[in-house]
Design an enzyme around this catalytic site. Structure first.
Site, PDB file in Angstrom:
ATOM      1  N   HIS A 150       0.683  -1.234   0.051  1.00 18.99           N
ATOM      2  CA  HIS A 150      -0.053  -0.062   0.085  1.00 18.99           C
ATOM      3  C   HIS A 150       0.810   1.225   0.054  1.00 18.99           C
ATOM      4  CE1 HIS A 150      -2.864   3.059   0.984  1.00 18.99           C
ATOM      5  NE2 HIS A 150      -1.899   3.514   2.066  1.00 18.99           N
ATOM      6  N   HIS A 155       1.474   5.107  -2.610  1.00 19.34           N
ATOM      7  CA  HIS A 155       1.756   6.484  -2.328  1.00 19.34           C
ATOM      8  C   HIS A 155       2.870   7.115  -3.080  1.00 19.34           C
ATOM      9  CE1 HIS A 155      -1.064   7.471   0.948  1.00 19.34           C
ATOM     10  NE2 HIS A 155      -0.844   6.179   1.274  1.00 19.34           N
ATOM     11  N   GLU A 196      -5.693   9.467   0.136  1.00 20.53           N
ATOM     12  CA  GLU A 196      -5.851   8.213   0.239  1.00 20.53           C
ATOM     13  C   GLU A 196      -6.965   7.809  -0.873  1.00 20.53           C
ATOM     14  OE1 GLU A 196      -4.241   5.882   1.653  1.00 20.53           O
ATOM     15  OE2 GLU A 196      -3.235   6.645   3.232  1.00 20.53           O
TER      16      GLU A 196
END
Ligand code: PHE
Ligand code: FE
Length: 301
Positions: A150, A155, A196
């Site tokens: 993740h 990101h 997010e």
């Protein structure tokens, strides 16, 4: 990385124990905080990964990469290969070398979720905290806490974009200020609904730029293509009034026009904005996830 909503320690200094995080609250975060430095960063310890760990990363990467065309924004697609060869979990140092040259950012290892203040401080220094462990094979489709997949895949590509990179640093500095103003809950909504779970409108249609979406096999097509969720235009004060869900796909997404728009809309001093949002909440309440206000325009897919 998703910040831990830290209920106990306001110092943001690692004392070797896991921070209190949102969610179920029962189970402490999984990482070993004893090996982290006072600023919560730690060595990646790359040699500790097993072949099974690398295989999990490889399979997650392959599944997600093939979904990107038509769903991820162009900036993300252009930068994703900066993560390096997808056959092994990348070395953070090698990514940092490329990232430093591109936008002056670095990635640093952390044992898992870290307290808000420590998180803000790292972002303000253009250091992005990346959890160093990877999910277990049985968590392939869903992992409760952010893991290395993740954090890296979701990101890091956009940290190669100059405007988004500046936004992330500004967010960190804004977080340190929000801690002093006791406004972290309002500011966390901004992170949630942009970094997010953000969507961006392009001439080709809606695309995802939020890391929580881009690293999720199920939520990527859901957020971009499904008729189910609400999609409304980014509006800072509306967003700060909006609650969010942490245990299921989002019921509402906020849509920006460009990273520049996001940067400019968040550049003003938030002190009076927090005050105004608090007044609005006191008078008219928070907005539940999935609720659209009267007259509010929705993006259709
Ligand atoms: N302008 C915000 C403030 O004064 C800081 C900030 C910038 C917060 C970008 C979030 C994102 O608090
Ligand atoms: Fe995250």
């Amino acid at each position: 990385m998703t910040m831990a909503n830290d209920l106990n320690s306001h110092s943001g200094i690692n004392l070797g124990a896991p921070p209190v995080t949102y969610g179920t609250g029962e189970r402490p975060p999984r990482g070993d905080y004893a090996r982290a430095r006072p600023d919560y960063t730690c060595e990646q310890d790359w040699s500790r990964y097993t072949e099974a760990d690398h295989d999990t990363y490889r399979r997650l990467y392959a599944r997600q990469l093939q979904q990107l065309p038509g769903m991820a924004c162009d900036e993300f697609i252009a930068a994703v290969r900066q993560l390096g060869a997808p056959d092994r979990i990348p070395r953070f140092d090698e990514i940092s070398e490329r990232l430093l040259k591109a936008t002056g950012w670095q990635v640093v290892g952390v044992p898992g979720l870290i307290p808000e203040e420590a998180f803000f401080a790292l972002l303000a220094e253009r250091r992005f905290p990346v959890t160093d462990w990877i999910r277990r094979p049985e968590e392939f489709d869903y992992v409760v806490e952010p893991d290395v997949f993740h954090d890296l895949f979701g990101h890091v590509p956009l940290l190669f974009d100059p405007v988004f990179a500046d936004y992330m640093q500004a967010y960190g500095a804004g977080g340190l200020k929000a801690s002093r103003l006791d406004a972290c809950e309002l500011l966390a909504r901004l992170y949630w609904y942009t970094v997010e779970f953000g969507l961006i409108a392009t001439p080709e249609g809606l695309r995802a730029y939020g890391a929580g979406i881009l690293s999720s096999a199920g939520e990527l097509p859901y957020s971009v293509c499904s008729r189910e969720p609400r999609r409304v235009a980014f509006d800072l004060e509306r967003l700060m009034r909006s609650r969010y869900r942490i245990d299921t796909y989002q019921a509402t997404y906020f849509v920006i026009d460009s990273f520049r728009q996001l940067f400019d809309a968040t550049a003003p001093d938030f002190t009076p904005i927090y005050a105004r949002v608090r007044e609005t909440i006191a008078a008219a309440g928070e907005i539940e996830a999935g609720v659209v206000l009267p007259g509010e325009r929705q993006f259709r897919v």
